[in-house]
Design an enzyme around this catalytic site. Structure first.
Site, PDB file in Angstrom:
ATOM      1  N   ARG A 132     -49.161 -60.930  43.937  1.00 51.11           N
ATOM      2  CA  ARG A 132     -49.419 -60.859  42.488  1.00 51.11           C
ATOM      3  C   ARG A 132     -50.314 -59.687  42.117  1.00 51.11           C
ATOM      4  NH1 ARG A 132     -49.955 -66.409  43.366  1.00 51.11           N
ATOM      5  NH2 ARG A 132     -48.004 -67.478  42.895  1.00 51.11           N
ATOM      6  N   LYS A 154     -46.221 -47.525  33.953  1.00 48.51           N
ATOM      7  CA  LYS A 154     -44.920 -48.188  33.856  1.00 48.51           C
ATOM      8  C   LYS A 154     -44.238 -48.113  35.222  1.00 48.51           C
ATOM      9  CE  LYS A 154     -42.251 -47.464  30.123  1.00 48.51           C
ATOM     10  NZ  LYS A 154     -41.803 -46.818  28.858  1.00 48.51           N
ATOM     11  N   GLU A 196     -39.679 -32.319  30.584  1.00 49.74           N
ATOM     12  CA  GLU A 196     -40.726 -33.250  30.137  1.00 49.74           C
ATOM     13  C   GLU A 196     -41.998 -32.496  29.737  1.00 49.74           C
ATOM     14  OE1 GLU A 196     -40.161 -36.419  29.689  1.00 49.74           O
ATOM     15  OE2 GLU A 196     -38.496 -36.944  31.017  1.00 49.74           O
ATOM     16  N   LYS A 237     -49.934 -37.132  27.973  1.00 50.34           N
ATOM     17  CA  LYS A 237     -49.378 -38.471  28.189  1.00 50.34           C
ATOM     18  C   LYS A 237     -50.494 -39.509  28.222  1.00 50.34           C
ATOM     19  CE  LYS A 237     -46.278 -41.518  30.514  1.00 50.34           C
ATOM     20  NZ  LYS A 237     -45.129 -41.747  31.369  1.00 50.34           N
ATOM     21  N   GLU A 247     -46.955 -50.219  25.168  1.00 42.77           N
ATOM     22  CA  GLU A 247     -45.791 -49.759  24.435  1.00 42.77           C
ATOM     23  C   GLU A 247     -45.390 -50.676  23.294  1.00 42.77           C
ATOM     24  OE1 GLU A 247     -42.376 -48.867  26.909  1.00 42.77           O
ATOM     25  OE2 GLU A 247     -42.018 -47.111  25.678  1.00 42.77           O
ATOM     26  N   ARG A 251     -46.697 -45.365  21.725  1.00 49.48           N
ATOM     27  CA  ARG A 251     -46.207 -44.872  23.003  1.00 49.48           C
ATOM     28  C   ARG A 251     -44.738 -44.472  22.908  1.00 49.48           C
ATOM     29  NH1 ARG A 251     -48.061 -47.032  28.888  1.00 49.48           N
ATOM     30  NH2 ARG A 251     -46.514 -45.998  30.151  1.00 49.48           N
ATOM     31  N   ASN A 255     -40.773 -41.162  23.958  1.00 48.60           N
ATOM     32  CA  ASN A 255     -39.325 -41.255  24.117  1.00 48.60           C
ATOM     33  C   ASN A 255     -38.570 -40.165  23.376  1.00 48.60           C
ATOM     34  OD1 ASN A 255     -39.131 -43.459  25.865  1.00 48.60           O
ATOM     35  ND2 ASN A 255     -39.609 -44.855  24.177  1.00 48.60           N
ATOM     36  N   HIS A 258     -35.265 -39.148  24.573  1.00 47.25           N
ATOM     37  CA  HIS A 258     -34.851 -40.116  25.589  1.00 47.25           C
ATOM     38  C   HIS A 258     -33.770 -41.085  25.136  1.00 47.25           C
ATOM     39  CE1 HIS A 258     -38.130 -38.400  27.789  1.00 47.25           C
ATOM     40  NE2 HIS A 258     -37.921 -39.188  28.819  1.00 47.25           N
ATOM     41  N   HIS A 262     -31.053 -41.110  27.742  1.00 48.77           N
ATOM     42  CA  HIS A 262     -30.666 -42.300  28.499  1.00 48.77           C
ATOM     43  C   HIS A 262     -29.189 -42.615  28.320  1.00 48.77           C
ATOM     44  CE1 HIS A 262     -35.075 -43.906  28.640  1.00 48.77           C
ATOM     45  NE2 HIS A 262     -34.812 -43.079  29.625  1.00 48.77           N
ATOM     46  N   HIS A 277     -32.155 -37.107  35.302  1.00 54.84           N
ATOM     47  CA  HIS A 277     -32.896 -37.600  34.145  1.00 54.84           C
ATOM     48  C   HIS A 277     -33.392 -36.465  33.228  1.00 54.84           C
ATOM     49  CE1 HIS A 277     -35.596 -40.223  31.879  1.00 54.84           C
ATOM     50  NE2 HIS A 277     -36.611 -39.442  32.192  1.00 54.84           N
TER      51      HIS A 277
HETATM   52  N1  NAD Z   1     -42.581 -44.749  35.042  1.00 59.63           N
HETATM   53  C1  NAD Z   1     -42.366 -43.896  34.086  1.00 59.63           C
HETATM   54  O1  NAD Z   1     -43.116 -43.868  33.123  1.00 59.63           O
HETATM   55  C2  NAD Z   1     -41.212 -42.952  34.192  1.00 59.63           C
HETATM   56  C3  NAD Z   1     -41.108 -41.864  33.321  1.00 59.63           C
HETATM   57  C4  NAD Z   1     -40.058 -40.991  33.489  1.00 59.63           C
HETATM   58  C5  NAD Z   1     -39.128 -41.188  34.481  1.00 59.63           C
HETATM   59  N2  NAD Z   1     -39.241 -42.246  35.302  1.00 59.63           N
HETATM   60  C6  NAD Z   1     -38.288 -42.452  36.392  1.00 59.63           C
HETATM   61  O2  NAD Z   1     -38.441 -41.409  37.348  1.00 59.63           O
HETATM   62  C7  NAD Z   1     -37.213 -41.293  38.069  1.00 59.63           C
HETATM   63  C8  NAD Z   1     -36.880 -39.857  38.231  1.00 59.63           C
HETATM   64  O3  NAD Z   1     -37.928 -39.233  38.945  1.00 59.63           O
HETATM   65  P1  NAD Z   1     -37.680 -37.866  39.708  1.00 59.63           P
HETATM   66  O4  NAD Z   1     -37.016 -36.936  38.819  1.00 59.63           O
HETATM   67  O5  NAD Z   1     -38.963 -37.491  40.335  1.00 59.63           O
HETATM   68  O6  NAD Z   1     -36.579 -38.282  40.769  1.00 59.63           O
HETATM   69  P2  NAD Z   1     -36.583 -38.573  42.327  1.00 59.63           P
HETATM   70  O7  NAD Z   1     -37.725 -39.404  42.728  1.00 59.63           O
HETATM   71  O8  NAD Z   1     -35.240 -39.114  42.619  1.00 59.63           O
HETATM   72  O9  NAD Z   1     -36.744 -37.138  42.982  1.00 59.63           O
HETATM   73  C9  NAD Z   1     -35.739 -36.186  42.796  1.00 59.63           C
HETATM   74  C10 NAD Z   1     -35.223 -35.626  44.125  1.00 59.63           C
HETATM   75  O10 NAD Z   1     -36.172 -34.719  44.655  1.00 59.63           O
HETATM   76  C11 NAD Z   1     -36.507 -35.063  45.991  1.00 59.63           C
HETATM   77  N3  NAD Z   1     -37.880 -34.619  46.182  1.00 59.63           N
HETATM   78  C12 NAD Z   1     -38.980 -35.215  45.649  1.00 59.63           C
HETATM   79  N4  NAD Z   1     -40.063 -34.475  45.906  1.00 59.63           N
HETATM   80  C13 NAD Z   1     -39.655 -33.413  46.623  1.00 59.63           C
HETATM   81  C14 NAD Z   1     -40.326 -32.298  47.176  1.00 59.63           C
HETATM   82  N5  NAD Z   1     -41.647 -32.111  46.983  1.00 59.63           N
HETATM   83  N6  NAD Z   1     -39.612 -31.410  47.898  1.00 59.63           N
HETATM   84  C15 NAD Z   1     -38.274 -31.585  48.054  1.00 59.63           C
HETATM   85  N7  NAD Z   1     -37.589 -32.606  47.523  1.00 59.63           N
HETATM   86  C16 NAD Z   1     -38.271 -33.501  46.824  1.00 59.63           C
HETATM   87  C17 NAD Z   1     -36.249 -36.516  46.062  1.00 59.63           C
HETATM   88  O11 NAD Z   1     -36.023 -36.951  47.382  1.00 59.63           O
HETATM   89  C18 NAD Z   1     -35.012 -36.661  45.190  1.00 59.63           C
HETATM   90  O12 NAD Z   1     -33.884 -36.324  45.934  1.00 59.63           O
HETATM   91  C19 NAD Z   1     -36.191 -42.079  37.295  1.00 59.63           C
HETATM   92  O13 NAD Z   1     -35.903 -43.269  37.995  1.00 59.63           O
HETATM   93  C20 NAD Z   1     -36.877 -42.396  35.979  1.00 59.63           C
HETATM   94  O14 NAD Z   1     -36.450 -43.640  35.439  1.00 59.63           O
HETATM   95  C21 NAD Z   1     -40.258 -43.125  35.162  1.00 59.63           C
END
Ligand code: NAD
Ligand code: NAD
Lengths: 382, 382
Positions: A132, A154, A196, A237, A247, A251, A255, A258, A262, A277
């Site tokens: 938890r 989040k 972003e 942010k 949110e 917040r 978006n 987005h 999305h 994304h």
């Molecule tokens: N929590 C939140 O507030 C929030 C906000 C925006 C997006 N997200 C989420 O984030 C995700 C997308 O994140 P992302 O774009 O980082 O994707 P990801 O984590 O899939 O990374 C993208 C790719 O880059 C590779 N990679 C990562 N770091 C690397 C590095 N230093 N060197 C080489 N390769 C590397 C990863 O293995 C992957 O193949 C989505 O699931 C989205 O929903 C969450």
């Protein structure tokens, strides 16, 4: 005992505080931070750490992180998951929770997410629910995760009903954004994260948007501008998150771009070969500005300036830029209606009166969106 | 349109407030409450409700509950899961989350858990994580869930590493404990829940324990004593929860009998044919008192009085009462060490100086537990 990252001489990091009362934490931004992770995490009082990473990032950085933690006497474990959005699943959650329990992480200990947003969201969610709630530290390794997903608490996974529909608000205890790690990031991922960064300027900081127009090449190349862009994004942010942690209001500004983004991700079945994304967000930002212009809310010149900048940075800006197309207008609308930002059936958009002047616009009629998208699909595919 | 439960003329329920600030809610206790569920849930402002139940309870009560909700204009869905502890799993979580999303439950809407502790824990956890938190209402249908699991906001599922190791603190918005529903409860489940009722007396209310000795037959038979026992138990649990919502201190008192009890459940592989939770607790309460007596902390006469009462109510009180046996002393100790109440390696027990005088005893040596259990296994199997 010798690791490149540990040997790097890190300049003093930039500290961005996230003042959330008893859940307050710091985001540190700088080159070479990973070599200091052990001392910083030990200072949080943990005795064990479960590192969660993916198969791209693990081989590059897990050893350096593990060595830094072990040098401080922390007991560690490393779990390596398949890279990609599909890992943010119920099965992924089970796997990480079980690994964290296997590592005998107790309430004072820590989960460390070493990876992009996928790993951060998944490991953060696991930390929220194991026993938890155990603490966690984000070591974001993509530009997107450094400027967005690792800030704000989040966490979550995807369901067959949509992205991020199952999760928790769980603030990290520390975020270490080592900007040197971005040197190995594929250029396409770098660009996606950059969308972003631009977003923060577009929301409420026209000066930062202008700075981006002038300095984006240095941000991509590395160096002090990259650190500055990451830190400024985190600050932006964090400010929104502090105003509205769960949110319920403000917040939603985050978006911007987005709702469209999305929908595009959904339409392309989250197939990263077609769209990641941040690319969806880039197109979404352009659509949000053009939609605002078409409603007479925003000067058309501002929408054009947004598009020109994202395009210069190598990002897609039009529906027609989506490889394989993005389906019919109705399919797009349908995908948008499934978005969780639907309140009581009406569509909520983030629109803009100009660069740096966005606002929440609830109750947007589906019909006006349909008309706008019809125009877009026509101009996109000449 | 005609339902037995809806037609019942409910007497005014007993209200037990749980004053947790912005998470405050009421527990209502009384016969026939299910017929009033619609009005009470509509008053919370929800427009839709996803009812989650199991295949024993659903056929008995889901129609009455659904009718009461629909009569107030709420859009409802009903998800029926297999009965039993195995349902509190990752797969169960996925199923319930997906059902809640399928039912298009938004943040203002509700999940309604209609069932025992298994359904309450699982549906409550799903409510905690769907869209990062939707509200939920507990309609507990076992004595155990009415007096224990539906109060306090602990929700969760089991992992292969142990029970309840994955979950969330998520307070319900309302608890409706309809004591008439217990009329269909198998006697063995009734007894199991009764062990938790007795526990509240043993923790800090010797008067309530004496009342139980005098009135347990009426509690089992139904009528005002049952309502009184349920309400008094809820009051006792609520008081502890209010002092320590997130189980950092005092709340551990509620674990009286549970360190032993959980170990027994683990040893019997959570096979309810051999042992249900409350039976493990009954044996655990007796062990906690006899262990306290053996350490010279508690009069032996008190330990005997505890055993005599639980035995009179038809509950097991000795290790030898576990069908199929409970393994070796070492296996028991090992099962205890896996319990989440282990802090930094040392065992924490709840012990007692007498009936109604329990206290948290951290740092109990494994050796003294081993010696005690060795005696117990010898006297249990003459
Ligand atoms: N929590 C939140 O507030 C929030 C906000 C925006 C997006 N997200 C989420 O984030 C995700 C997308 O994140 P992302 O774009 O980082 O994707 P990801 O984590 O899939 O990374 C993208 C790719 O880059 C590779 N990679 C990562 N770091 C690397 C590095 N230093 N060197 C080489 N390769 C590397 C990863 O293995 C992957 O193949 C989505 O699931 C989205 O929903 C969450
Ligand atoms: N969240 C907490 O704070 C907390 C506290 C204590 C126990 N628990 C959990 O509660 C669970 C045990 O709860 P339980 O004992 O209610 O078990 P349960 O939910 O499995 O119910 C016991 C059995 O009775 C049946 N049943 C339920 N209501 C009935 C009715 N009115 N008529 C006929 N049959 C009925 C069920 O189908 C099931 O077969 C465990 O998983 C335990 O971990 C949680």
């Amino acid at each position: 005992m010798s690791h490149a990252a540990a040997q790097a001489e890190p300049s003093a990091p930039i500290t961005v505080p996230v003042p959330l009362g008893e859940r307050a934490y710091d985001i540190l931004v700088g080159r070479g931070l990973i070599g200091t992770a052990g001392a910083r995490i030990a200072a949080l009082g943990a005795r064990a750490a479960a590192i969660v990473t993916d198969a791209h990032v693990g081989p590059l950085y897990a050893d350096a992180l593990a060595a830094s933690l072990e040098a401080q006497g922390l007991r560690i474990s490393v779990t390596v998951l398949p890279p990609g959005e599909a890992t943010k699943s119920y099965a992924g959650l089970e796997r990480v929770c079980d690994a964290v329990l296997e590592a005998r992480i107790e309430r004072g200990d820590l989960v460390v997410a070493l990876g992009g947003g996928v790993i951060g969201d998944l490991a953060g969610f696991a930390a929220a629910v194991v026993r938890r709630g155990v603490r966690f530290v984000q070591v974001p390794t993509t530009l997107l995760s450094q400027v967005d997903s690792s800030v704000g608490g989040k966490t979550g996974i995807n369901s067959r009903h949509g992205k991020n529909l199952v999760g928790a608000f769980h603030q990290p205890s520390l975020v270490l954004a080592d900007t040197a790690l971005l040197d190995t990031l594929p250029i396409r991922e770098m660009r996606a994260g950059y969308a972003e960064v631009v977003k923060y300027g577009l929301i409420d900081d026209p000066g930062f948007f202008a700075w981006c127009e002038a300095h984006w090449r240095e941000v991509f190349a590395g160096g002090p501008e990259r650190d500055r862009a990451v830190a400024q994004s985190c600050r932006a942010k964090a400010a929104v998150v502090v105003r509205d942690e769960h949110e319920n209001g403000d917040r939603a500004l985050l978006n911007l771009g987005h709702t469209f983004g999305h929908a595009l991700e959904r339409i392309t079945a989250y197939d990263s070969a077609r769209l990641v994304h941040g690319e969806g967000v880039a197109i979404g930002l352009c659509l949000a500005f053009r939609f605002s212009a078409s409603l007479g809310l925003c000067p058309r010149a501002d929408a054009e300036r947004v598009e020109a900048h994202l395009k210069a940075a190598g990002l897609p800006t039009r529906l027609g830029d989506v490889p394989g197309g993005c389906g019919t207008v109705d399919a797009l609308l349908d995908a948008m209606a499934q978005d969780k930002k639907v309140k009581g059936g009406a569509l909520t958009f983030i629109l803009a009166r100009g660069i740096g002047q966005s606002f929440i616009a609830p109750g947007i009629e589906a019909e006006s969106v349909r008309a706008f998208l019809r125009d877009e699909t026509n101009t996109s595919r000449p």
